[in-house]
Write an enzyme that holds these catalytic residues in place. Structure first.
Site, mmCIF file in Angstrom:
data_model
loop_
_atom_site.group_PDB
_atom_site.id
_atom_site.type_symbol
_atom_site.label_atom_id
_atom_site.label_comp_id
_atom_site.label_asym_id
_atom_site.label_seq_id
_atom_site.Cartn_x
_atom_site.Cartn_y
_atom_site.Cartn_z
ATOM 1 N N ASP A 65 73.324 39.373 68.638
ATOM 2 C CA ASP A 65 72.478 38.254 69.046
ATOM 3 C C ASP A 65 71.053 38.629 68.629
ATOM 4 O O ASP A 65 70.443 39.533 69.218
ATOM 5 C CB ASP A 65 72.573 38.051 70.558
ATOM 6 N N TYR A 157 61.864 22.317 65.913
ATOM 7 C CA TYR A 157 62.421 22.990 64.734
ATOM 8 C C TYR A 157 61.372 23.119 63.617
ATOM 9 O O TYR A 157 61.195 24.199 63.036
ATOM 10 C CB TYR A 157 63.628 22.182 64.243
#
Ligand SMILES: NC(=O)c1ccc[n+]([C@@H]2O[C@H](COP(=O)([O-])OP(=O)(O)OC[C@H]3O[C@@H](n4cnc5c(N)ncnc54)[C@H](O)[C@@H]3O)[C@@H](O)[C@H]2O)c1
Length: 252
Positions: A65, A157
């Site tokens: 991760d 984003y």
């Protein structure tokens, strides 16, 4: 195999279980590299593709991760122990969810920043000491052509992907002295095979991204070629750049 452009280079690609990262990882394997995939998702499909194109090298999947500092450190340590070097890092893992700004929550904002920027920071931190010691390194960061287009419903984003470019520019200045280059690619809308067909961009976003495609829809392989070039010795004079690959939709 010999004479391949990336023969025996050690290349880490984040988010290579599917999509763009999968094509990039496979391209490096085709060119002779030892490929390490860092992803939270199972990467067995990519491993099989790599083994098919390069039976000599065993590709590695290390479940990572990239938003967790310990995980990124452990990843770099494992690679150093098994290969002794890290030549190329492709910061490809990224997340994007469509949401009008008024509905965007702070939790969604933080999730996108965590993967797209914290992950970029942590992965780069983890591999940089190896690159410095080798006096060679290539870091390639995935940004998006939405930063040039100002695409709606992706404010979080787009902000993160502009951050990727800022990171790229500034870091390039600090590490050039060690033979390390840092570049970003602003990717256009690419036909990746996402697991859920229902999370494709809506018509609103498509209308914004497809006003003037110059040639044809983009494929992950279109990116992989450029990534492989930027990772090579021959791209040494290109650093701190954001290179747009989107068939001419945005002009940068
Ligand atoms: N596909 C496009 O149209 C497009 C356009 C512009 C930019 N990009 C950029 O290209 C990159 C790849 O896009 P894609 O479409 O292939 O994405 P994708 O969703 O198909 O794949 C992303 C991969 O990242 C992995 N990932 C997510 N969070 C992670 C984490 N915390 N740690 C490790 N791995 C994690 C996922 O498991 C997945 O395998 C992203 O940075 C994206 O922003 C894509």
């Amino acid at each position: 195999m010999s004479g391949l452009r990336h023969e025996d280079k050690v290349v880490v690609v984040t988010g290579a279980a599917i999509g763009n990262g999968q094509a990039i990882a496979t391209q490096f394997a085709r060119e002779g590299a030892h490929v390490i995939i860092a992803d939270i998702a199972d990467a067995s499909e990519t491993l099989a593709m790599i083994e098919a194109v390069h039976p000599k090298h065993q590709p590695q999947y290390i479940e990572t991760d990239i938003t967790k500092e310990e995980a990124t450190r452990a990843l770099a340590q494992t690679i150093r122990a098994s290969h002794g070097q890290i030549d190329v890092l492709v910061n490809n893992a990224g997340v994007y969810d469509e949401e009008p700004f008024e509905l965007l929550t702070f939790a969604e904002w933080k999730k996108v920043m965590a993967v797209n920027l914290d992950g970029l920071f942590l992965m780069t931190k983890a591999v940089l000491p190896s690159m410095k010691a080798q006096n060679f390194g290539r870091i390639i960061n995935m940004s998006s052509n939405t930063i040039w287009l100002g695409t709606p419903y992706l404010v979080h984003y787009v902000a993160s992907k502009m951050g990727v470019v800022g990171f790229t520019r500034a870091l390039a200045s600090e590490v050039a002295q060690y033979g390390i280059t840092v570049n970003a690619i602003t990717v256009g809308l690419t036909a990746t095979q996402r697991p859920n067909g229902d999370d494709q961009p809506s018509g609103n976003i498509l209308a914004h991204l497809y006003p003037s495609v110059a040639y044809r829809p983009e494929t992950p392989e279109d990116l992989a070629e450029l990534v492989a070039f930027l990772a090579s010795e021959k791209s040494a004079m290109i650093t701190g750049q954001a290179i747009n690959v989107d068939g001419g939709v945005a002009r940068h």
